[in-house]
Design an enzyme around this catalytic site. Structure first.
Site, PDB file in Angstrom:
ATOM      1  N   ARG A 198       8.586  10.277  -6.410  1.00 36.31           N
ATOM      2  CA  ARG A 198       7.707   9.927  -5.283  1.00 36.31           C
ATOM      3  C   ARG A 198       8.461   9.075  -4.279  1.00 36.31           C
ATOM      4  O   ARG A 198       8.327   9.270  -3.062  1.00 36.31           O
ATOM      5  CB  ARG A 198       6.469   9.172  -5.780  1.00 36.31           C
ATOM      6  CG  ARG A 198       5.459  10.035  -6.502  1.00 36.31           C
ATOM      7  CD  ARG A 198       4.197   9.240  -6.805  1.00 36.31           C
ATOM      8  NE  ARG A 198       3.438   8.929  -5.599  1.00 36.31           N
ATOM      9  CZ  ARG A 198       2.507   7.990  -5.527  1.00 36.31           C
ATOM     10  NH1 ARG A 198       2.222   7.246  -6.590  1.00 36.31           N
ATOM     11  NH2 ARG A 198       1.841   7.782  -4.408  1.00 36.31           N
ATOM     12  N   CYS A 257       3.967  -0.296  -3.671  1.00 36.43           N
ATOM     13  CA  CYS A 257       3.929   0.958  -4.447  1.00 36.43           C
ATOM     14  C   CYS A 257       3.141   1.953  -3.613  1.00 36.43           C
ATOM     15  O   CYS A 257       3.380   2.081  -2.420  1.00 36.43           O
ATOM     16  CB  CYS A 257       3.302   0.721  -5.827  1.00 36.43           C
ATOM     17  SG  CYS A 257       1.688  -0.094  -5.744  1.00 36.43           S
TER      18      CYS A 257
END
Length: 302
Positions: A198, A257
């Site tokens: 990611r 995040c």
């Protein structure tokens, strides 16, 4: 007072003592939001209260606005951050803490069954409210059960309402405009806690844009745990973060995040390692990537 981690044995001692204590089960699943409550109902530490990431630890979900803001229900007030899991206002969160009976003199212990991913959110939020006496159960529910700790499926009785009073924050919350202004400057070093794929922008299961904030280095939050599911020794964590920072000042670190949740284990790990209390960008990639005009990057940083 426990402020970072608490072991199973230490929690059992707290339960056997007379000091005020409240235990929270924060189990959750981003892909199946109802799973955490179901798991709690099936088995939890006796006396533990369930804290739901979506409904208790976040402002109500909305949609990104023209400037990347998250539109929430009016009764929630203005959230303290954007992103997929916007922080509620401090006033709103203090009201919830009072409603479930947490008082300022209590030791709080938080746990989950997800590698400290979700319970870290409540640990950080209580620090944000000025409540120092909060610790993560090292190893989570798995460690509790492995040590023979009792679990129950009973419904826990409601507690009397308290009057929780918010104090000065013990942690730093950083907003999008601050992160953007300091981008590329030596007084800010970004650590992205998402999985490597990611971070590199190879996959993106949750947000509309793949990639990462330019300049951010990657440390997936699970790297803080050993094979037993407990946090690595402080000396090992310190060595790993120092290697990641390559001589840069730990005090300049800002963690993020996808939505400000899984970044917290990195923040906690740095504190365990003796590297100080670092900052959190709670809006994280989900707010950054929805804010017009901000740069994004794919691939690993050089």
């Amino acid at each position: 007072m426990y402020t970072t981690l608490v072991s199973v044995e230490q929690l059992q001692q707290l339960q056997a003592g007379d000091a005020p204590l409240m235990v929270f089960d924060c189990s959750f699943d981003l892909m199946k939001p109802e799973a955490g409550a179901e798991q709690y109902a099936a088995a939890h530490i006796p006396g533990a209260l369930y804290a739901n990431l979506d409904t208790d630890l976040s402002a109500k979900h909305g949609v990104p606005g023209a400037q990347g803001d998250v539109v929430v229900a009016q009764e929630d007030g203005v959230p303290a951050s954007g992103g997929r899991h916007p922080l509620p206002s401090r006033e709103k969160f203090a009201a919830w803490l009072s409603s479930i009976g947490l008082s300022n003199d209590m030791q709080a212990v938080v746990y989950d069954r997800n590698g400290a991913n979700y319970c870290g959110r409540l640990w950080w939020m209580l620090k944000w409210m000025g409540h120092g006496a909060v610790a993560v159960l090292d190893g989570g529910l798995q460690a509790w059960q492995a040590a023979g700790g009792e679990v129950t499926s009973r419904e826990e009785p409601a507690r009397f309402q308290s009057n929780f009073v918010a104090g000065e924050p013990l942690v730093e919350l950083v907003a999008t405009d601050v992160v953007a202004r300091r981008l590329g400057q030596p007084d800010q070093n970004l650590i992205d806690a998402r999985a490597a794929a990611r971070y590199r922008g190879e996959v993106e299961p949750l947000d509309p844009i793949a990639g990462h904030i330019p300049g951010a280095v990657n440390r997936p939050f699970a790297e803080n745990l050993g094979p037993d599911g407990k946090f690595k020794p402080a000396s090992q964590l310190r060595a790993e973060f120092e290697a990641l920072l390559v001589g840069r000042d730990p005090a300049t670190v800002v963690h993020h995040c996808g939505s400000g949740v899984s970044a917290v284990p990195n923040l906690l790990a740095m504190q365990i390692a003796g590297l100080g209390t670092t900052a959190l960008y709670a809006g994280s990639w989900s707010e950054w990537s929805n804010t017009p005009g901000l740069p994004t990057r794919q691939g690993a940083e050089p």
